[in-house]
Structure formats: structure tokens, C-alpha cells
Write a protein that holds these residues in place. Structure first.
Motif, PDB file in Angstrom:
ATOM      1  N   ALA A 393       0.890  -1.195   0.028  1.00 53.09           N
ATOM      2  CA  ALA A 393      -0.069   0.023  -0.091  1.00 53.09           C
ATOM      3  C   ALA A 393       0.686   1.090   0.020  1.00 53.09           C
ATOM      4  O   ALA A 393       0.648   2.099  -0.888  1.00 53.09           O
ATOM      5  N   SER A 394       1.895   1.422   0.878  1.00 52.10           N
ATOM      6  CA  SER A 394       2.777   2.411   1.079  1.00 52.10           C
ATOM      7  C   SER A 394       4.001   2.222   0.344  1.00 52.10           C
ATOM      8  O   SER A 394       4.869   3.449   0.105  1.00 52.10           O
ATOM      9  N   ARG A 395       4.239   1.255  -0.311  1.00 46.50           N
ATOM     10  CA  ARG A 395       5.550   0.878  -1.190  1.00 46.50           C
ATOM     11  C   ARG A 395       6.680   1.252  -0.380  1.00 46.50           C
ATOM     12  O   ARG A 395       7.719   1.649  -0.731  1.00 46.50           O
ATOM     13  N   THR A 396       6.697   0.793   0.874  1.00 47.59           N
ATOM     14  CA  THR A 396       7.782   0.853   1.858  1.00 47.59           C
ATOM     15  C   THR A 396       8.228  -0.526   2.601  1.00 47.59           C
ATOM     16  O   THR A 396       7.461  -1.288   2.400  1.00 47.59           O
ATOM     17  N   SER A 397       9.518  -0.332   3.034  1.00 49.59           N
ATOM     18  CA  SER A 397      10.036  -1.666   3.515  1.00 49.59           C
ATOM     19  C   SER A 397       9.987  -1.605   5.053  1.00 49.59           C
ATOM     20  O   SER A 397      10.407  -0.616   5.520  1.00 49.59           O
ATOM     21  N   LEU A 398       9.339  -2.467   5.420  1.00 53.26           N
ATOM     22  CA  LEU A 398       9.645  -2.892   7.011  1.00 53.26           C
ATOM     23  C   LEU A 398      10.560  -3.829   7.465  1.00 53.26           C
ATOM     24  O   LEU A 398      10.596  -4.886   6.965  1.00 53.26           O
ATOM     25  N   GLU A 399      11.547  -3.237   8.283  1.00 51.63           N
ATOM     26  CA  GLU A 399      12.762  -4.165   8.792  1.00 51.63           C
ATOM     27  C   GLU A 399      12.190  -5.200   9.896  1.00 51.63           C
ATOM     28  O   GLU A 399      11.642  -4.184  10.893  1.00 51.63           O
ATOM     29  N   LEU A 400      12.143  -6.430   9.940  1.00 56.43           N
ATOM     30  CA  LEU A 400      12.030  -6.996  11.028  1.00 56.43           C
ATOM     31  C   LEU A 400      13.143  -7.723  11.754  1.00 56.43           C
ATOM     32  O   LEU A 400      13.741  -8.313  10.899  1.00 56.43           O
ATOM     33  N   ASP A 401      13.302  -7.516  13.041  1.00 52.38           N
ATOM     34  CA  ASP A 401      14.507  -7.931  13.659  1.00 52.38           C
ATOM     35  C   ASP A 401      14.369  -9.521  13.677  1.00 52.38           C
ATOM     36  O   ASP A 401      15.353 -10.327  13.887  1.00 52.38           O
ATOM     37  N   LEU A 402      13.197 -10.019  13.565  1.00 51.54           N
ATOM     38  CA  LEU A 402      13.112 -11.679  13.966  1.00 51.54           C
ATOM     39  C   LEU A 402      11.635 -12.106  13.344  1.00 51.54           C
ATOM     40  O   LEU A 402      10.885 -11.571  13.431  1.00 51.54           O
TER      41      LEU A 402
END
Length: 491
Positions: A393-402
């Protein structure tokens, strides 16, 4: 046989070695033991030979002729012969080792085997021939031949592909560094936060406490900074130059400048091929060889991204190298001039972001896969790693630590996604962080191939949690809060 008290932990390794060494079946067999230096392999094998009456030979850098002569001298002493045993070549030497096991099962250890093999390139083929099925020297022996080495790239190739010894070994035993809980017990540190800080620097290598700092451990949190200056940043201590020696010891790491730059890039947070290439000023296509060599040497670990097929990130396997690249290497001249206290004072932010933060994330991932109860995580964790999720939707990347995945399903069903997590060492986590993970879970529920309906939300912090987050966790079984105390003693 009871494990000798000199050996800390290593219960699994001792049991496997003992099972192999005392196997009463007829026929000589082969075992391979590998691991980076200073993990206690030599102590394990020496004590095994001593406990069982076996034969131990530690090779050194020497020509093939000198090595044969030293082996003959050791055999003469072991068999109480009137003098050294004459060994004309390696074929006769290996047959002499097999002859030691004529009467009973007997471990025969060749430690630092890469030294012998590099001086005599045909030695693996000689051993292959000696262990040929049906050969009288093999069938009439119960020698348990153990080859041990620290050059991981070499040892990993002994049994791989078309190598002569492929298919010959009955034991392939890696000796890894101690996990973070065992390391805390080894250093005799009861404070979980202090244990995490020490582990972020020295990891789980046993020798770093005994030989390298002479049992100098921080007495408490107030002593940690002084300990770093006197034990790690002190040019008079062996630990000071250890990270440099780790690269110099592996003969496959020939271009030291390039490998140091690659490690520096990863220590700075550039974990992708593109990020590493941009940091060191090389093309991405030029990195295949150095990255492969560092992986084979056990210094880099490549972690595939479970949410992006074909993507992966690299992390440094040895915490001391991360600490060296982030804190010591940029200030090497000042450290050699014994200005360690000044360097450490200036490096606090860098240590927290580049060393302690990533180390804490890895500790939490270890806890998730090794120590957390299945009831806590929602199932048996098969693999855990960081990941990047794209929000369409926002064309952004979400970094997940785990990201913790369950075991693959039988058939074509979706794979269970057990948990996603936010991990921060120096920041108090609160309701906003829980909202972010809730959003992540909603995105993953719609993702094909994953079953995220029951995904737990894991929040780990070294600084604690806000009251509203603690209150929310009491009412929501899908929310898991993890602090250092739980990491070191809970499930």
C-alpha cells in the motif's frame, strides 16, 4: 566414562566422541572433528585419548618428511618401542596407525590435520585407500581414526563433493563456540545485562577467558568499562590482536585488505551484497569469491530472507571481529599508544549501535530457536532470522528483527509463521512498537505461502517496557515480552 572436569560444557561433543571411540564393531573407521581455533577441540581429543588409552598426535607446520619422523617418534613412545618407528611414507604410516587397533577399539587422533595434508597433498587419498572395504589392514583393525583441524575451509572440503574421503567418515563433528547461556556460566557472570555485554565482545570462545585475559572477568556492571580497557583494548593482552590473527591464520584468506574491508562493511550494517559492494567500492559481481571464502572460513554467515525469495543478508560469525572492525580498527594507532580509555569513551555510541545492538538481536534469535518453550512461541521453531517485508500500500519496506518459522508442512499447505519480533537493546519498547508488529501481522496474513493467523508478537528489550505494554501483554497471550533476565533463565 565420565567427562573430565577440565572440559566445560561440551556434553554432546564428549558423548559423540566417546560413542565413536568405543564402538566395538570390527573394521577401522574414520571421524572428522572441525571448528575454529580456541574452541577446545584439542582438549576434547587429548582427554579422549587419555581416558581411553588412545593415541594422540598434534601436527605442526613442517615438511612431510619431518612430520613422518615426528609421528614415528610419537608411535615409538606410545608402543614402548626401543626407538622411533621408521615410517617410509604415509601409506606405511597410516597402516601403522591402523595396526594400533588390532586388539581393541582405540581412538587415534591426528590433530591439526591440515598441516599434514598441505605438506603431503596425497594424504587424504592415502587414507581413502587404507580404509578400502575388504582390505585386511582395515578389516583386522578397530582403530577409530580422528582427523581434526581448525582451517574450516579445508576441513569442510574433506568430505564434500568428489573429495577422496567422501563417504568414508562415520563421524563428522563440528565444535562450535559456546552459546550465550553457556558463555555466561563459563565467565561466571550472574547479571544477565552484563553477560550480554561481555558476550557481544568475546562471544562464546572458551580460550578468550582462560589464556587471553588470564581469567580477568568484569566483577559487575560498574567494572565493565574498566574491563574493556584493561582486557580488550590493552596492547599487552593477547586479545588485543586476536581479531587480526583470525584472518591471518586461514591460508585461503590471501587478500587480507579485501577481506578486512568486507568485514568492516558488514560490521557497519551493510549486510546485503549491494551494500557491501557500495561500501568497499567494488562491483557486486566481484564479491562472489571473497564472500564465499569468508563463509567457508566460518567468519561470515549468510542468512536467506524468509520473506523475499533469493535475497539474503550477511552477518559476522565471530563477535570479536565485529568489535574490532567497529571500535578498534578505526582507532588502531591510538590504541597502540595505550589510549584505550579515551578510545572507549568516544566509542560508546558506536559500540551500542554496531556491536551490542546486533549481538542482542542474535541472542534473542538464539533464545527463540533454542530455549523458548513451544508453548511460548506457539510451536516448534525450525528457523529464525531477520527479514524485510514490503508494504504494497505504502510501497515501503519494514525491517523485522526476528521472523520465526515453524516446520515446513507435509504437502502444499502454507508454512506456519510462529512469531515476528522487534528487538532493541537501548530503547524502552511501548505501545507504538506493539502497534507496528500488529500491522506487520495483518500484512503477513494476506501473504500466500504463510499461515500468520496465530503469529505471536515478540518484543525484546534490554532497557525494559512501558507500563501500557506490560499491561497489554497480561491480557494478550499473543504478546511475548523478553528482557535479559528471561533470555538467560526463562523460557
Amino acid at each position: 566414562m565420565i567427562k573430565p572436569p577440565e572440559i566445560f560444557d561440551r556434553d554432546v561433543e564428549w558423548a559423540e566422541l566417546l560413542r565413536f571411540a568405543t564402538d566395538e564393531r570390527a573394521g577401522a573407521t574414520l571421524g572428522v572433528v572441525s571448528g575454529r581455533r580456541r574452541q577446545g577441540k584439542t582438549l576434547l581429543l587429548y582427554e579422549l585419548a587419555r581416558a581411553t588409552g588412545g593415541f594422540y598426535f598434534g601436527a605442526t607446520e613442517a615438511t612431510g618428511t619431518e612430520s613422518l619422523r615426528r609421528l614415528g617418534q610419537a608411535l615409538g613412545r606410545y608402543t614402548s618401542a626401543p626407538g622411533p618407528v621408521h615410517l617410509a611414507d604415509w601409506s606405511s604410516a597410516v597402516d601403522a596407525l591402523l595396526a594400533l587397533g588390532r586388539d581393541r577399539s582405540l581412538p587415534v587422533v591426528l590433530d591439526e590435520f591440515p598441516y599434514l595434508a598441505r605438506a603431503s597433498r596425497d594424504l587424504p587419498s592415502v587414507i581413502q585407500h587404507a580404509l578400502t572395504p575388504g582390505r585386511p589392514e582395515r578389516t583386522g583393525s578397530r582403530t577409530r581414526l580422528l582427523l581434526c583441524g581448525s582451517a574450516l575451509s579445508f576441513m569442510g572440503g574433506l568430505l564434500a563433493g568428489s573429495a577422496p574421503l567422501r563417504g568414508r567418515a562415520g563421524l563428522e563433528l563440528p565444535v562450535a563456540p559456546l552459546d550465550y547461556r553457556a558463555a555466561a556460566a563459563f565467565w561466571e557472570i550472574d547479571d544477565p545485562s552484563l553477560a550480554a555485554q561481555v558476550f557481544a565482545i568475546v562471544g562464546g570462545t572458551p580460550a578468550y577467558r582462560r589464556e587471553y585475559v588470564q581469567d580477568d572477568a568484569p566483577s559487575g556492571r560498574d567494572d565493565f568499562d574498566d574491563w574493556v580497557v584493561r582486557a580488550v583494548l590493552n596492547p599487552a593482552r593477547p586479545l588485543f590482536r586476536e581479531a587480526r590473527y583470525l584472518l591471518a591464520e586461514d591460508p585461503d584468506l590471501r587478500d587480507a585488505a579485501l577481506y578486512h574491508s568486507v568485514l568492516a562493511a558488514v560490521a557497519e550494517g551493510n549486510g546485503t551484497r549491494g551494500g557491501i559492494a557500495g561500501f568497499i567500492g567494488r562491483k557486486t559481481t566481484d564479491l562472489h569469491h571473497p564472500l564465499t571464502v569468508l563463509e567457508d572460513a566460518g567468519l561470515l554467515i549468510r542468512e536467506p530472507d524468509p520473506l523475499r525469495s533469493g535475497r539474503s543478508r550477511y552477518r559476522i560469525a565471530e563477535p570479536l571481529i565485529t568489535f574490532y572492525q567497529a571500535v578498534m580498527r578505526p582507532a588502531w594507532t591510538a590504541l597502540e599508544q595505550r589510549r584505550g580509555a579515551d578510545v572507549w569513551r568516544r566509542s560508546q555510541r558506536r559500540y551500542a549501535s554496531a556491536v551490542l545492538g546486533p549481538a542482542f538481536e542474535e541472542i534473542v534469535r538464539q533464545w527463540t530457536v533454542r530455549f523458548a518453550a513451544p508453548e511460548t512461541i506457539g510451536g516448534i521453531v525450525a528457523e529464525v532470522s531477520p527479514a524485510v517485508l514490503t508494504d504494497p500500500a505504502s510501497r515501503t519496506s519494514l525491517e523485522l528483527d526476528l521472523v520465526a518459522l515453524g516446520e515446513p508442512p507435509i504437502g502444499d499447505g502454507p508454512r506456519p509463521l510462529l512469531a515476528v519480533g522487534e528487538v532493541k537493546w537501548g530503547r524502552t519498547l511501548g505501545g507504538a512498537d506493539l502497534d507496528r508488529l500488529t500491522k506487520v501481522r495483518k500484512l503477513l496474513v494476506a501473504r500466500p505461502g504463510l499461515d500468520a493467523r496465530d503469529t505471536r508478537l515478540l518484543l525484546a528489550s534490554g532497557a525494559g517496557f512501558t507500563d501500557d505494554l506490560v499491561a497489554a501483554s497480561r491480557d494478550r497471550p499473543d504478546v511475548i515480552l523478553v528482557d535479559p533476565t528471561r533470555l538467560y533463565s526463562g523460557d
